[in-house]
Design an enzyme around this catalytic site. Sequence first.
Site, PDB file in Angstrom:
ATOM      1  CG  ASP A  70      -7.718 -24.489  46.408  1.00 61.15           C
ATOM      2  OD1 ASP A  70      -7.532 -24.142  47.585  1.00 61.15           O
ATOM      3  OD2 ASP A  70      -7.743 -25.681  46.036  1.00 61.15           O
ATOM      4  CG  ASP A 101      -6.958 -28.212  51.881  1.00 57.90           C
ATOM      5  OD1 ASP A 101      -8.067 -27.866  51.400  1.00 57.90           O
ATOM      6  OD2 ASP A 101      -5.907 -28.168  51.253  1.00 57.90           O
TER       7      ASP A 101
END
Length: 744
Positions: free
Chosen positions: A420, A512
Amino acid sequence: MLFSTLALSTIWAVGTAALSSNSSGYHQPTSKGFRMQHGFETVLVQPFGYDGFRVRAWPYRPPTGGEIGFVYDPPLEGPEGDQAHGMSFDTAFKGNQSVEMRNGNILVRTSGWGGNPGGYRLAFYRVESNGTETLLTNEYAPLKSINPRYYSWTGPGSEFAAEFSFTTTPDEQIYGTGTQQDHMVNKKGATIDLINFNTHIPTPLFMSNKGYGFVWNMPSTGRMEFSPLRNRFTSDSATVVDYFIVSAIPGDYDTLQQRLSALTGRAPLPPDWSLGYIQSKLRYENQTEIELLAEGFEKRDIPVSMIVIDYQSWAAQGDWGLDPRLWPRVAEMSAKVKNLTGAEMMASLWPSVADNSLNYEEMMAQGYLSATRSGPGTTDSWNGSYIRNYDSTNPGARQFLWDTLKRNYFDKGIKNFWIDQADGGALGEAYENNGQSTYIQSIPFAVPDVLYAAGTQRSVGKLYPWAHQQAIEEGFRNATSSEMGTACDHISLSRSGYIGSQRFCSMIWSGDTTAVWETLSAQVGTCLSAAASGWGWYTVDAGGFQADPTVWWSANIDTTEYRQLYVRWLQWSTFLPFMRTHGSRACYTQDAYTCANEPWSYGEENTPTIVSYIKLRYQLAPYLRSIFSEFHRTGRMIMRPLFMDFQSSDTHIAEMTRSNTNETTQQYMFGPRLLVTPVTLPNVTEWPVYLPQTASNETKPWTYWWTNQTYAGGQTVTVPAPVEHIPVFHLGSREDIMSGQVFS
Ligand SMILES: *[C@@H]1O[C@H](CO)[C@@H](O)[C@H](O)[C@H]1NC(C)=O
Ligand SMILES: *[C@@H]1O[C@H](CO)[C@@H](O)[C@H](O)[C@H]1NC(C)=O
Ligand SMILES: *[C@@H]1O[C@H](CO)[C@@H](O)[C@H](O)[C@H]1NC(C)=O
Ligand SMILES: *[C@@H]1O[C@H](CO)[C@@H](O)[C@H](O)[C@H]1NC(C)=O
Ligand SMILES: *[C@@H]1O[C@H](CO)[C@@H](O)[C@H](O)[C@H]1NC(C)=O
Ligand SMILES: *[C@@H]1O[C@H](CO)[C@@H](O)[C@H](O)[C@H]1NC(C)=O
Ligand SMILES: *[C@@H]1O[C@H](CO)[C@@H](O)[C@H](O)[C@H]1NC(C)=O
Ligand SMILES: *[C@@H]1O[C@H](CO)[C@@H](O)[C@H](O)[C@H]1NC(C)=O
Ligand SMILES: *[C@@H]1O[C@H](CO)[C@@H](O)[C@H](O)[C@H]1NC(C)=O
Ligand SMILES: *[C@@H]1O[C@H](CO)[C@@H](O)[C@H](O)[C@H]1NC(C)=O
Ligand SMILES: *[C@@H]1O[C@H](CO)[C@@H](O)[C@H](O)[C@H]1NC(C)=O
């Protein structure tokens, strides 16, 4: 006059080899390459792969050949031997001659401007089967404009900035360029910064509807511009300019993808289990919670293939291990998950290392952390502590990372890794993570000019996420004694990537996203641009990642509004390369620390629908194996924007794609047989679908999945689409699809 004499000048075919074809009619390269000296500047052009050329150019100092690139040298397929690699050439001349060279169906010729026979400018043509030539593009140089290859020195060192311009026409269509979130499958007209951030992975590789593909093989930050008459690529800081062009017959995108992936990389086969359903949320916070989750799947008899642990599961950033206070017996937990559900596990890691991390001192001493060219050397901050990102461009740092992950996770049964915040530079947000983001929405200056072993953020920043994927890949291969390119046992999940990221056992997801309908609809086009960029292993957070603060119900699992959006998003994810739910949820009542995101969290009325799609996903396994294996073998894309299959058989597709209509940004083929059109608006009971004209002579080739009614192509039909049904049509028999017999 000058003009008429010049018009008579001859074109020299370079090289000693006569034009020759191989036994199947391939025109072998006519030369090993040519080197043009144009004042201080040098341009090297070589045949590369089938129907392709590689061009390198430098303004004063030859490259070493060891510069950072993302293309296999030699290519995986195509003209072999020393014709295709190194810095070789067999012809040298000054930039005042007209020369030409051919490789397969592509031809490069040099010419000047204004009728000048002198040839400092490159033009690329496709040679058609009847022998005529079609211009693909040439270096853009209208009379007395700046040079199409333009260099400038903007920094303190000898690295230069480069702007290369190529001609285009207003009707050219551009597909690929990595991912933006812009509803554009055709990028004509777009200006795209080559700077990564969360949800944006700009990548300078495209396919043109004129029948060529282009790769700007540069690790530098910069820009791509697709204006009416000029395509321009800019690199902020470079030591050599390196690009590739390959050609194919217009409309033959499978060949184009095959040619491009022979340069940039072919995907290995994914592990079979990864084709199932992947469960994730922000976030399962401790061992008990994960074990209860596995019991929940087992008790309800819902299949699950992987369970994911999100961030902040560590004691300090950069520990790259689970916090023992919350995860006391990791091996026991992963064994229990496996025993109850058969599922694998994945854990998140961030590249950031905080001062209080167990690894900070040693990594600092070894030079494994990135620094910055100015200021205190920290690259970002998070929740009140400064961080420095590990330097993925440093092989020692990659090994240190992997050794730590192996000890703390892999050897304890958590074998898959979620890389991430992998975007590089800072932590990949448009603002710095300094804890003030509620009022600082974006910072009006560049991300820090980070220093890496391989260079600076400006010169090699686009390498960062790619090298981070590489770290995990090398680790997997070392741990399983397997060769890169062979079938994967484990996978990583990355928020970013670059040219050729498909070569790793790594899926990329769209970042996101917000949990609203508009974002769902933007995901479809984003996936299709990822596909056109060569990334087959692409996925999204089903349900959207986070609440949109302006929409009261967004991401709230206890509202009927969000439940409906969730069901639509989840049912769509069945027809993505990987089916994965994830996100931060809101709720009115909760059992765990954070609100739930399980198949049974969306109300009793929706659970059967959600579970039916998870089960359908497992039933589709033979089809999935087939399409992944074809992608592995030839680069044949999994998610297929309509232009890939129907540009030649359906005369409307080109025009629809040109203007990015919903028919082309919201619909796609999933493999060769399934036409998927997710519902992207609330409260609908029916949905329009454009059925393309196929090349087959069947009068009604399209079958609606839910009714078996058949339809002719070349029309828009409106089909029933209650919330439990995603509009999916199929070609051919359902039996062939379910058995995976779809490539003859
Ligand atoms: C000839 O070139 C074609 C590329 O068009 C290739 O597919 C084929 O394998 C080559 N054949 C031989 C004998 O090299
Ligand atoms: C190119 O320039 C070179 C040196 O200036 C000269 O010798 C040569 O004749 C020129 N060639 C052409 C085709 O003008
Ligand atoms: C040759 O083939 C090209 C591409 O198929 C076509 O556009 C062109 O019209 C043909 N020219 C002739 C003279 O047949
Ligand atoms: C799970 O563990 C039980 C008890 O040890 C064992 O009987 C069972 O076979 C295991 N199941 C699987 C799928 O490994
Ligand atoms: C931020 O740090 C504080 C104090 O160290 C801690 O209590 C809190 O849980 C952290 N929050 C996040 C989101 O990391
Ligand atoms: C993998 O093994 C090679 C050879 O031992 C080593 O050089 C490399 O650093 C290792 N990579 C990782 C990520 O562990
Ligand atoms: C683990 O999580 C569960 C569910 O959120 C919670 O009830 C429990 O108190 C937690 N246990 C620990 C040790 O934090
Ligand atoms: C395209 O789809 C979006 C929903 O995703 C919708 O809002 C819009 O009205 C559609 N446009 C047209 C022209 O149908
Ligand atoms: C969808 O239907 C629900 C229930 O009838 C209604 O409350 C809501 O306003 C509708 N939403 C939209 C966007 O029309
Ligand atoms: C469809 O076309 C194929 C190939 O051209 C031919 O073999 C077949 O007989 C045709 N089928 C029908 C029903 O016309
Ligand atoms: C459609 O056909 C398939 C077999 O191809 C069958 O399994 C399914 O039940 C049929 N659906 C309906 C609604 O008739």
